[in-house]
Design a protein around this motif. Sequence first.
Motif, PDB file in Angstrom:
ATOM      1  N   THR A  13     122.941 -25.181  55.406  1.00  0.00           N
ATOM      2  CA  THR A  13     121.892 -24.426  56.113  1.00  0.00           C
ATOM      3  C   THR A  13     121.085 -25.315  57.064  1.00  0.00           C
ATOM      4  OG1 THR A  13     121.634 -23.011  54.176  1.00  0.00           O
ATOM      5  CG2 THR A  13     119.814 -23.007  55.756  1.00  0.00           C
ATOM      6  N   PHE A  14     120.824 -24.777  58.245  1.00  0.00           N
ATOM      7  CA  PHE A  14     119.873 -25.424  59.156  1.00  0.00           C
ATOM      8  C   PHE A  14     118.499 -24.786  58.991  1.00  0.00           C
ATOM      9  CE2 PHE A  14     123.724 -26.314  61.745  1.00  0.00           C
ATOM     10  CZ  PHE A  14     123.589 -27.693  61.795  1.00  0.00           C
ATOM     11  N   THR A  15     117.512 -25.625  58.793  1.00  0.00           N
ATOM     12  CA  THR A  15     116.116 -25.203  58.899  1.00  0.00           C
ATOM     13  C   THR A  15     115.607 -25.767  60.216  1.00  0.00           C
ATOM     14  OG1 THR A  15     115.775 -25.255  56.514  1.00  0.00           O
ATOM     15  CG2 THR A  15     113.802 -25.483  57.892  1.00  0.00           C
ATOM     16  N   LYS A 198     120.422 -21.025  74.733  1.00  0.00           N
ATOM     17  CA  LYS A 198     120.961 -21.700  73.549  1.00  0.00           C
ATOM     18  C   LYS A 198     120.754 -20.817  72.323  1.00  0.00           C
ATOM     19  CE  LYS A 198     120.345 -26.382  75.210  1.00  0.00           C
ATOM     20  NZ  LYS A 198     119.453 -27.533  75.252  1.00  0.00           N
ATOM     21  N   LEU A 199     121.819 -20.632  71.560  1.00  0.00           N
ATOM     22  CA  LEU A 199     121.760 -19.840  70.331  1.00  0.00           C
ATOM     23  C   LEU A 199     121.819 -20.801  69.148  1.00  0.00           C
ATOM     24  CD1 LEU A 199     124.303 -17.020  71.346  1.00  0.00           C
ATOM     25  CD2 LEU A 199     121.816 -17.084  71.717  1.00  0.00           C
ATOM     26  N   TYR A 200     120.742 -20.868  68.402  1.00  0.00           N
ATOM     27  CA  TYR A 200     120.655 -21.783  67.256  1.00  0.00           C
ATOM     28  C   TYR A 200     121.034 -21.030  65.987  1.00  0.00           C
ATOM     29  CZ  TYR A 200     118.353 -25.234  70.181  1.00  0.00           C
ATOM     30  OH  TYR A 200     118.084 -26.158  71.154  1.00  0.00           O
ATOM     31  N   THR A 201     122.035 -21.522  65.307  1.00  0.00           N
ATOM     32  CA  THR A 201     122.581 -20.820  64.150  1.00  0.00           C
ATOM     33  C   THR A 201     121.965 -21.324  62.830  1.00  0.00           C
ATOM     34  OG1 THR A 201     124.646 -20.232  63.061  1.00  0.00           O
ATOM     35  CG2 THR A 201     124.548 -22.419  64.016  1.00  0.00           C
ATOM     36  N   ALA A 202     122.026 -20.484  61.809  1.00  0.00           N
ATOM     37  CA  ALA A 202     121.432 -20.857  60.519  1.00  0.00           C
ATOM     38  C   ALA A 202     122.365 -21.701  59.650  1.00  0.00           C
ATOM     39  CB  ALA A 202     121.020 -19.599  59.754  1.00  0.00           C
ATOM     40  N   HIS A 203     123.640 -21.735  60.031  1.00  0.00           N
ATOM     41  CA  HIS A 203     124.606 -22.507  59.227  1.00  0.00           C
ATOM     42  C   HIS A 203     125.645 -23.136  60.141  1.00  0.00           C
ATOM     43  CE1 HIS A 203     123.287 -20.627  55.462  1.00  0.00           C
ATOM     44  NE2 HIS A 203     123.341 -19.460  56.069  1.00  0.00           N
ATOM     45  N   ASP A 204     126.259 -24.210  59.647  1.00  0.00           N
ATOM     46  CA  ASP A 204     127.497 -24.654  60.298  1.00  0.00           C
ATOM     47  C   ASP A 204     128.472 -25.104  59.223  1.00  0.00           C
ATOM     48  OD1 ASP A 204     129.285 -25.145  62.337  1.00  0.00           O
ATOM     49  OD2 ASP A 204     128.597 -27.190  62.679  1.00  0.00           O
ATOM     50  N   TYR A 205     129.727 -24.729  59.427  1.00  0.00           N
ATOM     51  CA  TYR A 205     130.806 -25.112  58.521  1.00  0.00           C
ATOM     52  C   TYR A 205     131.883 -25.734  59.400  1.00  0.00           C
ATOM     53  CZ  TYR A 205     128.336 -21.202  56.243  1.00  0.00           C
ATOM     54  OH  TYR A 205     127.379 -20.360  55.749  1.00  0.00           O
ATOM     55  N   PRO A 206     131.634 -26.973  59.886  1.00  0.00           N
ATOM     56  CA  PRO A 206     132.540 -27.508  60.904  1.00  0.00           C
ATOM     57  C   PRO A 206     133.931 -27.789  60.360  1.00  0.00           C
ATOM     58  CG  PRO A 206     130.955 -29.179  60.200  1.00  0.00           C
ATOM     59  CD  PRO A 206     130.569 -27.916  59.519  1.00  0.00           C
TER      60      PRO A 206
END
Length: 280
Positions: A13-15, A198-206
């Motif tokens: 999760t990104f905060t 820019k669209l800032y997402t709540a998660h990343d699963y690279p």
Amino acid sequence: MKIQNFYDKDTATFTYVVSDTETQKCAVIDSVLNYDMHAGRTSTTSADEVINYIRTNNLELEWILETHIHADHLTAAAYLQEKFPQAKIAIGEKIVEVQKYWVDFFDIANEAKTDGSQFDKLFKAGEKFKIGSLNCEVIYTPGHTPACYCYKIDDAIFVGDLIFMPDVGSARCDFPGGNAREAFFSLQKILSHKDETKLYTAHDYPPQNRQLSCFATVFEQKERNVLINKNVDEEEFVKNRQERDSGKPVPKLLLPSIQFNIRAGKIDDDFFIKIPVNKI
Ligand SMILES: [Fe+2]
């Protein structure tokens, strides 16, 4: 405007802390309370990093924003408000629908209210507000859940789980009240903004060959999002989304997260999480 991200690796999760460089006022978006599900114990390492950043930079926390009721992590909203009592916890008004569904599901009507009163502010679709001098707008984007909202702050949009990095796609739509078709229209709403937004997402699963990343532009998403690019129409999106969702495992922290987050993280000392058997 300054945007600082914090990544909680246990929940991917990104905060975000979004601050107004003129007034030093700031907002936290989608905070995380660490949770050991085996012990049923919370801890505050991730939230403390955010608190430390706010204090070190002499920021004044005005808003604690939630994009939706998360099913994969517990919110640190109440903990942050304990530390910064002037900050208001806010979410979109349709939260009450999500509360009603889950309060009924868990049979906890005697414990948890379904009027959204755990939150200080329930935003309406399209509502405008300020972080210091920054202009903010609430965009209603159902699909992943019936109460998902994006926050447009200045020229950036914090999209929650609506869309992930282009090589990942978009969020599942198989939760109660979720709807792939609605997600398609919500995605169109967001992708109709200027290409450079820019669209800032709540998660990343690279994937293995890419570094962690927290935003892509509208242009990049329209060009190469694997699920929702400019060449994908409604029917194709719905079909692909539903295929991806079928048989998807239940998120590890769904049961605790929902029970905790519909209360904005405000729990009593005698709070128990219920684990309903064979109900999901
Ligand atoms: Fe989510």
